[in-house]
Motif scaffolding. Structure first.
Motif, PDB file in Angstrom:
ATOM      1  N   ILE A 252      -1.692   9.770   0.085  1.00 48.96           N
ATOM      2  CA  ILE A 252      -2.811   8.860  -0.185  1.00 48.96           C
ATOM      3  C   ILE A 252      -3.298   9.040  -1.621  1.00 48.96           C
ATOM      4  O   ILE A 252      -3.575   8.052  -2.316  1.00 48.96           O
TER       5      ILE A 252
ATOM      6  N   GLN B 195      -1.652   2.832  -7.666  1.00 51.05           N
ATOM      7  CA  GLN B 195      -1.668   1.556  -6.949  1.00 51.05           C
ATOM      8  C   GLN B 195      -1.551   0.336  -7.847  1.00 51.05           C
ATOM      9  O   GLN B 195      -0.997  -0.675  -7.443  1.00 51.05           O
TER      10      GLN B 195
ATOM     11  N   MET C 207       3.082   3.869   5.017  1.00 52.99           N
ATOM     12  CA  MET C 207       1.664   3.763   4.691  1.00 52.99           C
ATOM     13  C   MET C 207       1.336   2.281   4.566  1.00 52.99           C
ATOM     14  O   MET C 207       1.685   1.650   3.578  1.00 52.99           O
TER      15      MET C 207
ATOM     16  N   LYS D  71       0.899  -3.262   1.282  1.00 59.37           N
ATOM     17  CA  LYS D  71      -0.404  -3.889   1.523  1.00 59.37           C
ATOM     18  C   LYS D  71      -0.143  -5.182   2.288  1.00 59.37           C
ATOM     19  O   LYS D  71       0.692  -5.996   1.866  1.00 59.37           O
TER      20      LYS D  71
ATOM     21  N   TYR E   4      -1.498  -0.485   4.320  1.00 59.64           N
ATOM     22  CA  TYR E   4      -2.899  -0.775   4.019  1.00 59.64           C
ATOM     23  C   TYR E   4      -3.209  -2.209   4.420  1.00 59.64           C
ATOM     24  O   TYR E   4      -2.338  -3.084   4.357  1.00 59.64           O
TER      25      TYR E   4
ATOM     26  N   TYR F 143       7.273   4.988   2.356  1.00 62.02           N
ATOM     27  CA  TYR F 143       7.107   3.596   1.944  1.00 62.02           C
ATOM     28  C   TYR F 143       5.645   3.220   2.064  1.00 62.02           C
ATOM     29  O   TYR F 143       4.944   3.685   2.964  1.00 62.02           O
ATOM     30  N   VAL F 144       5.207   2.349   1.172  1.00 60.40           N
ATOM     31  CA  VAL F 144       3.818   1.895   1.204  1.00 60.40           C
ATOM     32  C   VAL F 144       3.791   0.379   1.030  1.00 60.40           C
ATOM     33  O   VAL F 144       4.657  -0.195   0.358  1.00 60.40           O
TER      34      VAL F 144
ATOM     35  N   VAL G  51      -0.928   7.277  -3.942  1.00 53.85           N
ATOM     36  CA  VAL G  51      -1.137   5.829  -3.904  1.00 53.85           C
ATOM     37  C   VAL G  51      -2.340   5.458  -4.755  1.00 53.85           C
ATOM     38  O   VAL G  51      -2.288   4.516  -5.546  1.00 53.85           O
TER      39      VAL G  51
ATOM     40  N   LEU H 278       0.775   8.783  10.365  1.00 58.52           N
ATOM     41  CA  LEU H 278       1.269   7.486   9.919  1.00 58.52           C
ATOM     42  C   LEU H 278       2.404   7.061  10.839  1.00 58.52           C
ATOM     43  O   LEU H 278       2.987   7.899  11.531  1.00 58.52           O
TER      44      LEU H 278
ATOM     45  N   LEU I  62      -6.289   2.050   6.344  1.00 58.43           N
ATOM     46  CA  LEU I  62      -4.909   2.509   6.441  1.00 58.43           C
ATOM     47  C   LEU I  62      -4.522   2.573   7.909  1.00 58.43           C
ATOM     48  O   LEU I  62      -5.271   3.119   8.729  1.00 58.43           O
TER      49      LEU I  62
END
Length: 138
Positions: free
Chosen positions: A125, A132, A8, A86, A10, A83-84, A128, A33, A17
């Motif tokens: 989502i 976040q 993911m 930014k 951002y 995994y996420v 998150v 994704l 996304l």
């Protein structure tokens, strides 16, 4: 048990996304994704950064990935690490495996006629959004 990852990513402002339009099965024609297989001898995090770069040209210098959850599918004998991250800066994404695009977050990510993963994307989502502040301060 085969391992996979899903990423993911951002944008820097957390209002878009990174998604891909699947060009082949499973989920051909649906948005998903990015991610892929964890190869033998790789850690999950190593595989996540490798897949991210292979599919999008986003490098480890562009984003810090955080391991946020896993899904284990006993009937399919596999697991998925989520995994996420930014982005630290604006980047140009490119890849040949699937059509990449930045989605705004005002979508029904639970709509299985548009999004892959049987509602999992929507669930991830929402997780998150709830958490976040814990990991996106960087």
């Amino acid at each position: 048990m085969q391992g996979y990852n899903v990423l993911m990513i951002y944008n820097k402002h957390m209002d878009r996304l990174l998604m891909c339009k699947r060009l082949k099965n499973p989920y051909k024609g649906l948005s998903n994704l990015v991610g892929g297989k964890i190869e033998s001898g790789e850690t999950g995090l190593e595989a996540a950064y490798r897949e991210l770069f292979e599919e999008t040209c986003i490098s480890k210098e562009d984003v810090t990935l955080h391991h946020v959850m896993d899904f284990k599918y006993y009937l399919q004998n596999c697991y998925v690490e989520v995994y996420v991250g930014k982005l630290k800066r604006e980047v140009v994404v490119s890849g040949e495996e699937n059509e990449l695009y930045w989605s705004d977050l005002n979508q029904d990510f639970f709509d299985m006629t548009l999004f892959a993963g049987e509602g999992n994307i929507g669930h991830m989502i929402e997780q998150v959004k709830l958490n976040q502040s814990l990991w996106l301060a960087d």
